[in-house]
Design a protein around this motif. Sequence first.
Motif, mmCIF file in Angstrom:
data_model
loop_
_atom_site.group_PDB
_atom_site.id
_atom_site.type_symbol
_atom_site.label_atom_id
_atom_site.label_comp_id
_atom_site.label_asym_id
_atom_site.label_seq_id
_atom_site.Cartn_x
_atom_site.Cartn_y
_atom_site.Cartn_z
ATOM 1 N N GLN A 6 -3.744 -3.699 -1.355
ATOM 2 C CA GLN A 6 -2.308 -4.079 -1.706
ATOM 3 C C GLN A 6 -2.057 -4.155 -3.360
ATOM 4 O O GLN A 6 -1.034 -3.245 -3.742
ATOM 5 N N VAL A 7 -2.959 -4.529 -4.123
ATOM 6 C CA VAL A 7 -2.854 -4.261 -5.687
ATOM 7 C C VAL A 7 -3.102 -2.891 -5.989
ATOM 8 O O VAL A 7 -2.318 -2.320 -6.905
ATOM 9 N N ASP A 8 -3.861 -2.329 -5.423
ATOM 10 C CA ASP A 8 -3.917 -0.782 -5.615
ATOM 11 C C ASP A 8 -2.626 0.202 -5.467
ATOM 12 O O ASP A 8 -2.095 0.978 -5.905
ATOM 13 N N GLY A 9 -1.980 -0.451 -4.316
ATOM 14 C CA GLY A 9 -0.518 0.064 -3.901
ATOM 15 C C GLY A 9 0.336 0.032 -5.033
ATOM 16 O O GLY A 9 1.207 0.652 -5.325
ATOM 17 N N VAL A 10 0.401 -1.418 -5.589
ATOM 18 C CA VAL A 10 1.172 -1.790 -6.528
ATOM 19 C C VAL A 10 0.994 -1.035 -7.769
ATOM 20 O O VAL A 10 2.169 -0.449 -8.452
ATOM 21 N N GLU A 62 0.816 -1.103 0.099
ATOM 22 C CA GLU A 62 0.101 0.203 -0.102
ATOM 23 C C GLU A 62 0.876 1.268 -0.075
ATOM 24 O O GLU A 62 0.409 2.355 -0.424
ATOM 25 N N SER A 63 2.099 1.257 0.573
ATOM 26 C CA SER A 63 2.999 2.243 0.640
ATOM 27 C C SER A 63 4.083 2.470 -0.403
ATOM 28 O O SER A 63 4.804 3.302 -0.266
ATOM 29 N N ASN A 64 4.091 1.726 -1.536
ATOM 30 C CA ASN A 64 4.990 1.504 -2.527
ATOM 31 C C ASN A 64 5.119 3.066 -3.214
ATOM 32 O O ASN A 64 6.363 3.168 -3.520
ATOM 33 N N ALA A 65 4.333 3.646 -3.451
ATOM 34 C CA ALA A 65 4.414 5.052 -4.022
ATOM 35 C C ALA A 65 5.252 5.978 -2.893
ATOM 36 O O ALA A 65 6.161 6.724 -3.387
ATOM 37 N N LEU A 66 4.834 5.932 -1.790
ATOM 38 C CA LEU A 66 5.706 6.588 -0.866
ATOM 39 C C LEU A 66 7.101 6.234 -0.894
ATOM 40 O O LEU A 66 8.161 7.022 -0.585
ATOM 41 N N TYR A 67 7.365 4.866 -0.835
ATOM 42 C CA TYR A 67 8.713 4.336 -0.608
ATOM 43 C C TYR A 67 9.500 4.639 -2.186
ATOM 44 O O TYR A 67 10.645 5.051 -1.766
ATOM 45 N N LEU A 68 8.965 4.685 -3.006
ATOM 46 C CA LEU A 68 9.764 5.168 -4.244
ATOM 47 C C LEU A 68 9.991 6.455 -3.949
ATOM 48 O O LEU A 68 11.094 7.086 -4.476
#
Length: 226
Positions: free
Chosen positions: A187-191, A149-155
Amino acid sequence: MAHPSPHDPTAERWNDVDAYLTGTLVAPDEALSASIASLADEGMPEIEVAPLTGKLLHLLARIAGARRVLEVGTLGAYSTIWLARALPAGGRVVTIEAEPHNAEVARRNLARAGVADRVEVREGRGADVLPTLAGDEPFDLVFIDADKESNALYLDWAARLGRPGTVVVVDNVVRSGHVVETDAGAQVDGVRAGLAVLRDDPRFEATALQTLDRKGWDGVAIAILV
């Protein structure tokens, strides 16, 4: 009705191929095996990367000449060991783990593997820990394998904490094919949000690869900072 070809990618066939490639290209390793075993022993989710992916991370770090590596999501330190072993003398891995129990198990596994001296395990949520790394020397490789869910933040933080040429790897970007769906859960939305960052953010140049291995149908995104 057409019968499947013996070369169709059935689960049995891709597991056989994964076992063959792993046996051929990844040498048996007691410390790595112990790290995997520790997950079941400690009641932790058995979601470490597959051995071939672990070695891919290792090789990417060596190809990049990485001296400083950032990992978001430690779990039992299986991927951390692969990354730490890729570093030259004086190299450093900073790995972030939200669960204190996982961090404790990871530290034991790192010590068993003989790489604890080059790895710093920071406990806490990625969103809280990543800002504390600002101002340090930039990272040469960033591996993102935490809450999707936080992938965009981590990127975004990967871009802030890296430099031009930093390699960024994001795990689990296919999710058994659900990545093409717009209503498959958080989770998929985060991906999908993370992949949109890799597409739209001018700081990144990226691609992605689907994988079929003992972890099932998934994939990794690989990017560099520009």
